[in-house]
Design a protein around this motif. Structure first.
Motif, PDB file in Angstrom:
ATOM      1  N   ALA A  29       0.843  -1.203   0.000  1.00 14.36           N
ATOM      2  CA  ALA A  29       0.000   0.000   0.000  1.00 14.36           C
ATOM      3  C   ALA A  29       0.878   1.254   0.000  1.00 14.36           C
ATOM      4  CB  ALA A  29      -0.936  -0.012   1.204  1.00 14.36           C
ATOM      5  N   VAL A  30       1.951   1.231   0.766  1.00 11.32           N
ATOM      6  CA  VAL A  30       2.890   2.362   0.777  1.00 11.32           C
ATOM      7  C   VAL A  30       3.616   2.456  -0.560  1.00 11.32           C
ATOM      8  CG1 VAL A  30       5.000   3.259   1.840  1.00 11.32           C
ATOM      9  CG2 VAL A  30       3.152   2.381   3.275  1.00 11.32           C
ATOM     10  N   ALA A  31       4.027   1.290  -1.097  1.00  9.51           N
ATOM     11  CA  ALA A  31       4.752   1.286  -2.378  1.00  9.51           C
ATOM     12  C   ALA A  31       3.920   1.902  -3.493  1.00  9.51           C
ATOM     13  CB  ALA A  31       5.158  -0.140  -2.748  1.00  9.51           C
ATOM     14  N   TYR A  32       2.619   1.645  -3.505  1.00  9.81           N
ATOM     15  CA  TYR A  32       1.746   2.248  -4.512  1.00  9.81           C
ATOM     16  C   TYR A  32       1.277   3.642  -4.088  1.00  9.81           C
ATOM     17  CZ  TYR A  32       1.337  -2.283  -6.845  1.00  9.81           C
ATOM     18  OH  TYR A  32       1.601  -3.451  -7.505  1.00  9.81           O
ATOM     19  N   GLY A  33       1.158   3.862  -2.790  1.00 14.93           N
ATOM     20  CA  GLY A  33       0.645   5.132  -2.298  1.00 14.93           C
ATOM     21  C   GLY A  33       1.593   6.299  -2.482  1.00 14.93           C
ATOM     22  N   VAL A  34       2.884   6.062  -2.325  1.00 11.53           N
ATOM     23  CA  VAL A  34       3.860   7.155  -2.447  1.00 11.53           C
ATOM     24  C   VAL A  34       3.847   7.763  -3.856  1.00 11.53           C
ATOM     25  CG1 VAL A  34       6.324   7.727  -2.382  1.00 11.53           C
ATOM     26  CG2 VAL A  34       5.286   6.434  -0.512  1.00 11.53           C
ATOM     27  N   PRO A  35       3.969   6.954  -4.923  1.00 15.33           N
ATOM     28  CA  PRO A  35       3.892   7.598  -6.244  1.00 15.33           C
ATOM     29  C   PRO A  35       2.508   8.176  -6.530  1.00 15.33           C
ATOM     30  CG  PRO A  35       4.050   5.213  -6.479  1.00 15.33           C
ATOM     31  CD  PRO A  35       4.273   5.525  -5.038  1.00 15.33           C
TER      32      PRO A  35
END
Length: 118
Positions: A29-35
């Motif tokens: 979720a963080v990996a997709y959320g940051v970009p």
């Protein structure tokens, strides 16, 4: 470019939400959320991304994404084939990081073009 960035943000947020039942869902979720957050920033407030600090933060996030691609690169033979990634979690994770890195690449080009024309 801003409309495409907005659509990209929407897709990345959907990918982040889809991680709710994954054992390591918070990481993804963080990996997709940051970009997604960077894409939202570019879509709605591109002038806020100007300056040294935003550029340094964006660069750091992009480097982390590309290192992640290297780390999570699928080891399975023919990992791009549906019958492989459908059954191989590592192949799907590698492809997920490729999506994240491609998103950063698109955003880097979009931000650079906006700065050049400003």
């Amino acid at each position: 470019m801003r409309y495409i960035s907005g659509a990209l943000a929407l897709f990345l947020l959907l990918f982040a939400v889809a991680q709710y039942n994954d054992p390591d869902g918070l990481f993804w979720a963080v990996a997709y959320g940051v970009p997604a957050l960077w894409a939202i920033g570019f879509a709605f407030a591109p002038s806020a991304l100007r300056g040294t600090v935003p550029a340094a933060l964006f660069t750091a996030c992009a480097i982390i994404a590309f290192v992640g691609v290297y780390y999570f690169w699928p080891q399975a033979n023919e990992w791009w084939r549906q019958d492989v990634w459908w059954n191989d979690e590592a192949a799907r994770e590698g492809m997920g990081l490729m999506i994240v890195a491609a998103s950063f690449l698109f955003l880097a080009v979009a931000i650079f073009r906006t700065r050049r024309h400003a």
